[in-house]
Motif scaffolding. Structure first.
Motif: not given
Length: 400
Positions: A52-59
């Motif tokens: 979820a952190g990777l996805a949040a970082d991507a956005i």
């Protein structure tokens, strides 16, 4: 035969005359439901928080690993997917690594640069504590919350240590824990967003842009130094020795403060290589911090304090706004950026605030120094203030 057969019948058909028969059933089944496979389950949850952190970082979400894992933990707890707290070894490891990270930022040059603001820093710290105690006194006036519970719940900083001393001070441990971690959750959720907004506004106004992350931090680059093996061994030694020293010295939150003090000595000496966690290791630490906060908000906890939730939230909002006002004054007097002042004076959640400061490229040394000093002061003076306010008044029980 009747007395021996009655308990077995009450297991199938509850009877008002057999009050002790139903008790064994929930106590034997509940632990099995709440702890199906702790290690495997938590490994999946931590991996999910990191994803979820990777996805949040991507956005482009601010403090992505902290904020996303906090939300993951809260959703799982509220849905009943997890009923346990973060495993103790993982919690202790994350606190020790956060302490080592804090100590690595407290360099001699950083402390020298913070020396000119020592007087306003002390005034702001005292004002923050006074504001929290005043709001707690107002909250306790309704009679549904005792003064010890209100004071211990509202004071910023040292959540674990404050909850630990609640019993000794005749406060409601359940209410104190909920209030403390609700405040930490609110700070952890709003501070990254506020810091991101302020940093963006400062850049748009022509201020200095935020510095980039550590260059060359690849997947296997886990500590700041070039020698990864030596740096990891040093980090492990600082975490272990610091935790042991913190307990022996009986400092508040020893697993956090102990490694921070040892890391501070290591940083000042300059003899040890770079040991501060970076890259994947730092992200995992922030995931653990976020999960530790998020999983505390269970449905049972919310139901037990549902009638007290509106006044508690209102008082927390006043404390947060008051601290933001103190940050504005602090920034004006000392000419430091408002983002740094805001994070330094935010009411509690030192792990989450540090993660936010690192992610927003704020002055981590200043934020860490102010938050650490206030934590020490709060833990030392809060019992004295609580006993003084509670003198001659019996605590009121928590009513759901």
């Amino acid at each position: 035969m009747a007395p021996t057969s009655a308990p077995w019948r009450t297991d199938d058909r509850p009877s008002p005359t057999a009050s002790t028969a139903p008790k064994p059933a929930p106590r034997t089944t509940e632990p099995r439901v709440s702890r199906p496979a702790p290690t495997g389950l938590w490994a999946l949850i931590i991996a999910g928080g990191y994803a979820a952190g990777l996805a949040a970082d991507a956005i482009g979400l601010p403090a992505p690993y902290l904020l996303s894992s906090l939300l993951v933990g809260a959703v799982l707890a509220l849905c009943g997917g997890i009923r346990d707290r973060l495993p103790a070894p993982a919690n202790r490891a994350s606190q020790a690594l956060v302490g080592a990270l804090m100590g690595s930022y407290l360099t001699p040059s950083a402390l020298v640069s913070a020396a000119p603001v020592a007087l306003p820093l002390t005034v702001v710290t005292a004002a923050t504590i006074a504001l929290s105690v005043a709001i707690a006194w107002f909250l306790a006036r309704g009679g549904r919350i005792s003064r010890p519970s209100a004071v211990l719940g509202m004071v910023p900083g040292g959540s674990a240590a404050i909850v630990t001393c609640a019993d000794e001070l005749n406060a409601d441990v359940r209410l104190v824990a909920f209030t403390q971690y609700l405040r930490v959750g609110l700070v952890a959720t709003t501070a990254p967003l506020a810091a991101h907004w302020m940093t963006s506004a400062s850049s748009a106004a022509g201020g200095h842009p935020a510095a980039g992350g550590a260059a060359g931090s690849g997947l296997l680059h886990l500590v700041a130094g070039s020698d990864q093996l030596t740096g990891l061994v040093t980090l492990a030694a600082i975490a272990l020795v610091g935790s042991w020293a913190g307990r022996r010295l009986r400092v508040p939150t020893p697993v956090l403060i102990g490694p921070m003090l040892v890391a501070l000595v290591a940083t000042f000496s300059g003899a040890l290589p770079g040991f501060a966690p970076v890259g994947v290791l730092q992200n995992v630490v922030f995931v653990l911090v976020g999960l530790d906060v998020g999983v505390r908000f269970t449905r049972q906890t919310l139901l037990s304090v549902r009638r007290l939730l509106p006044p508690i939230l209102a008082c927390m909002a006043v404390v947060c706004l008051g601290c933001a006002g103190l940050a504005w004054v602090f920034a004006g007097v000392t000419s430091i950026p408002f983002t740094d002042a805001y994070l330094a004076t935010t009411p509690g959640g030192i792990n989450a605030v540090l993660a936010t400061a690192v992610s927003s490229h704020a002055n981590v040394a200043l934020v860490s120094t102010v938050q650490s000093l206030r934590l020490l002061v709060v833990v030392l003076v809060t019992p004295l203030i609580t006993r003084r306010l509670a003198a001659g008044r019996r605590p009121a029980p928590l009513t759901a």
